[in-house]
Design a protein around this motif. Structure first.
Motif, PDB file in Angstrom:
ATOM      1  N   MET A  96       0.820  -1.210   0.000  1.00  0.00           N
ATOM      2  CA  MET A  96       0.000   0.000   0.000  1.00  0.00           C
ATOM      3  C   MET A  96       0.855   1.262   0.000  1.00  0.00           C
ATOM      4  SD  MET A  96      -3.293  -0.376  -0.135  1.00  0.00           S
ATOM      5  CE  MET A  96      -3.800   1.224   0.509  1.00  0.00           C
ATOM      6  N   LEU A  97       2.101   1.149   0.457  1.00  0.00           N
ATOM      7  CA  LEU A  97       2.994   2.310   0.526  1.00  0.00           C
ATOM      8  C   LEU A  97       3.739   2.563  -0.776  1.00  0.00           C
ATOM      9  CD1 LEU A  97       4.625   1.737   4.040  1.00  0.00           C
ATOM     10  CD2 LEU A  97       2.696   3.243   3.479  1.00  0.00           C
ATOM     11  N   VAL A  98       3.669   1.646  -1.727  1.00  0.00           N
ATOM     12  CA  VAL A  98       4.422   1.787  -2.970  1.00  0.00           C
ATOM     13  C   VAL A  98       3.770   2.852  -3.850  1.00  0.00           C
ATOM     14  CG1 VAL A  98       5.196   0.621  -5.072  1.00  0.00           C
ATOM     15  CG2 VAL A  98       5.293  -0.572  -2.876  1.00  0.00           C
ATOM     16  N   GLY A  99       4.581   3.841  -4.232  1.00  0.00           N
ATOM     17  CA  GLY A  99       4.079   4.907  -5.091  1.00  0.00           C
ATOM     18  C   GLY A  99       4.657   4.881  -6.485  1.00  0.00           C
ATOM     19  N   GLY A 100       5.630   3.987  -6.717  1.00  0.00           N
ATOM     20  CA  GLY A 100       6.239   3.878  -8.039  1.00  0.00           C
ATOM     21  C   GLY A 100       7.022   2.586  -8.152  1.00  0.00           C
ATOM     22  N   LEU A 101       7.107   2.091  -9.372  1.00  0.00           N
ATOM     23  CA  LEU A 101       7.801   0.835  -9.669  1.00  0.00           C
ATOM     24  C   LEU A 101       8.886   1.067 -10.704  1.00  0.00           C
ATOM     25  CD1 LEU A 101       5.042  -1.917 -10.094  1.00  0.00           C
ATOM     26  CD2 LEU A 101       7.007  -2.057  -8.555  1.00  0.00           C
ATOM     27  N   ARG A 118      -2.396  -0.901  -5.220  1.00  0.00           N
ATOM     28  CA  ARG A 118      -2.397   0.392  -5.917  1.00  0.00           C
ATOM     29  C   ARG A 118      -2.676   0.171  -7.408  1.00  0.00           C
ATOM     30  NH1 ARG A 118       0.371   4.811  -3.725  1.00  0.00           N
ATOM     31  NH2 ARG A 118      -0.512   5.835  -5.552  1.00  0.00           N
ATOM     32  N   PRO A 119      -3.915  -0.154  -7.767  1.00  0.00           N
ATOM     33  CA  PRO A 119      -4.224  -0.449  -9.172  1.00  0.00           C
ATOM     34  C   PRO A 119      -4.047   0.737 -10.104  1.00  0.00           C
ATOM     35  CG  PRO A 119      -6.231  -0.331  -7.858  1.00  0.00           C
ATOM     36  CD  PRO A 119      -5.088  -0.320  -6.896  1.00  0.00           C
ATOM     37  N   ASP A 120      -3.896   1.938  -9.537  1.00  0.00           N
ATOM     38  CA  ASP A 120      -3.729   3.137 -10.346  1.00  0.00           C
ATOM     39  C   ASP A 120      -2.314   3.300 -10.878  1.00  0.00           C
ATOM     40  OD1 ASP A 120      -3.178   3.458  -7.502  1.00  0.00           O
ATOM     41  OD2 ASP A 120      -2.676   5.539  -7.959  1.00  0.00           O
ATOM     42  N   LEU A 121      -1.344   2.561 -10.340  1.00  0.00           N
ATOM     43  CA  LEU A 121       0.048   2.807 -10.696  1.00  0.00           C
ATOM     44  C   LEU A 121       0.391   2.271 -12.081  1.00  0.00           C
ATOM     45  CD1 LEU A 121       2.108   2.001  -7.459  1.00  0.00           C
ATOM     46  CD2 LEU A 121       1.296   4.215  -8.302  1.00  0.00           C
ATOM     47  N   PRO A 122       1.201   3.024 -12.832  1.00  0.00           N
ATOM     48  CA  PRO A 122       1.758   2.466 -14.075  1.00  0.00           C
ATOM     49  C   PRO A 122       2.847   1.461 -13.740  1.00  0.00           C
ATOM     50  CG  PRO A 122       2.637   4.654 -13.687  1.00  0.00           C
ATOM     51  CD  PRO A 122       1.618   4.416 -12.606  1.00  0.00           C
ATOM     52  N   ILE A 123       3.184   0.632 -14.702  1.00  0.00           N
ATOM     53  CA  ILE A 123       4.273  -0.329 -14.548  1.00  0.00           C
ATOM     54  C   ILE A 123       5.528   0.304 -15.128  1.00  0.00           C
ATOM     55  CG2 ILE A 123       5.117  -2.627 -15.076  1.00  0.00           C
ATOM     56  CD1 ILE A 123       2.605  -2.459 -13.296  1.00  0.00           C
ATOM     57  N   GLY A 124       6.448   0.678 -14.241  1.00  0.00           N
ATOM     58  CA  GLY A 124       7.657   1.355 -14.668  1.00  0.00           C
ATOM     59  C   GLY A 124       8.782   0.385 -14.969  1.00  0.00           C
ATOM     60  N   LEU A 125       9.587   0.731 -15.961  1.00  0.00           N
ATOM     61  CA  LEU A 125      10.771  -0.054 -16.301  1.00  0.00           C
ATOM     62  C   LEU A 125      12.000   0.837 -16.251  1.00  0.00           C
ATOM     63  CD1 LEU A 125       8.361  -1.290 -18.461  1.00  0.00           C
ATOM     64  CD2 LEU A 125      10.176  -2.999 -18.516  1.00  0.00           C
TER      65      LEU A 125
END
Length: 265
Positions: free
Chosen positions: A184-189, A230-237
């Motif tokens: 729940m604390l993850v704001g970015g990947l 956090r279903p709103d987050l994009p999947i970052g690479l």
């Protein structure tokens, strides 16, 4: 497949507008940028945002601010990018996130880090901008549990964790560290893969990261846990490697998207 986000350090020498075009053509929805990359572009923020969006893509994050957290050589150092400046950039460019790092930092009490992070988050309060801390082995915030402790102790509702899977594994972390409360604390990947033999090899900054599916990390499970929270987050690479340098932004961006599709992320 979730919306994909290309962290610009993958192609760190590429101008931002050029990267935006290559990323959009490959299928990314977002790119990120550092303050230095933005300054090198030589455009006003209005013109830069227009140029990026004309490529059919948005800018989602300002990356790598080193002056906010105590215990680092750059803490509030004059002449370095400030949080105020990065918040201005984020607002003007439509970014949702500013990423903080503890580069060069040594062990620092969690309460000191949390107090500084709470102060930073208060500056961003009232906007839609979230602040994240990226943990890196070899700093004063070396792993996911430490980062989570700082974010929790800050009490900031707009504070979060930037989860880089390469650093998670390099620091000895596993998917077990990513329980539902931590997710729940993850704001970015930032996704990159890693093989077990790399744990026995010297660490070379900005090198050695593998495409998703080419290593042994449980990336699909990590993504599943994060998106459940956090279903709103994009999947970052963010894949820093000789291969990406050789491919360049056009072919490299396409290769990254192909890897994600093959990996069913």
């Amino acid at each position: 497949m979730s919306q994909l986000e290309l962290w610009s350090y993958t192609f760190r020498d590429t101008p931002i507008v050029t990267l935006a075009g290559a990323a959009a053509r490959a299928g990314f929805r977002w790119i990120t940028a550092t303050p230095d990359q933005i300054a090198r572009e030589g455009l006003s923020t209005v013109a830069l945002r227009r140029a990026i969006e004309q490529q059919g893509i948005g800018l989602s994050a300002i990356d790598g601010l080193c002056t906010v957290l105590p215990g680092t050589p750059l803490y509030r150092k004059p002449g370095e990018p400030t949080l105020e400046h990065c918040l201005e950039l984020a607002t003007a460019l439509g970014a949702r996130l500013v990423n903080l790092v503890h580069i060069g930092g040594g062990p620092t009490p969690i309460d000191e880090l949390a107090a500084a992070f709470a102060e930073a988050c208060a500056l961003a309060a009232g906007s839609a901008i979230e602040l994240a801390i990226e943990f890196l082995p070899g700093t004063g915030i070396p792993d996911l549990p430490t980062c989570a402790a700082v974010v929790r102790a800050s009490g900031a509702s707009n504070g979060s964790i930037l989860l880089d899977t390469w650093h998670l594994a390099r620091g000895g972390g596993t998917v077990a560290d990513l329980d539902a409360d931590t997710a729940m604390l993850v704001g970015g990947l930032q996704l990159a893969d890693r093989s077990p033999e790399q744990d026995r090899q010297p660490y070379v900054p900005m090198r050695g990261r593998k495409l998703p599916g080419e290593g042994a990390l449980p990336l699909a499970e990590i993504v599943r846990r994060v998106l459940a929270a956090r279903p709103d987050l994009p999947i970052g690479l963010e894949v820093l490697s000789d291969e990406m340098d050789e491919l360049g932004p056009e072919a490299g961006s396409r290769r990254l998207v192909q890897a994600c599709r093959a990996f069913c992320i």
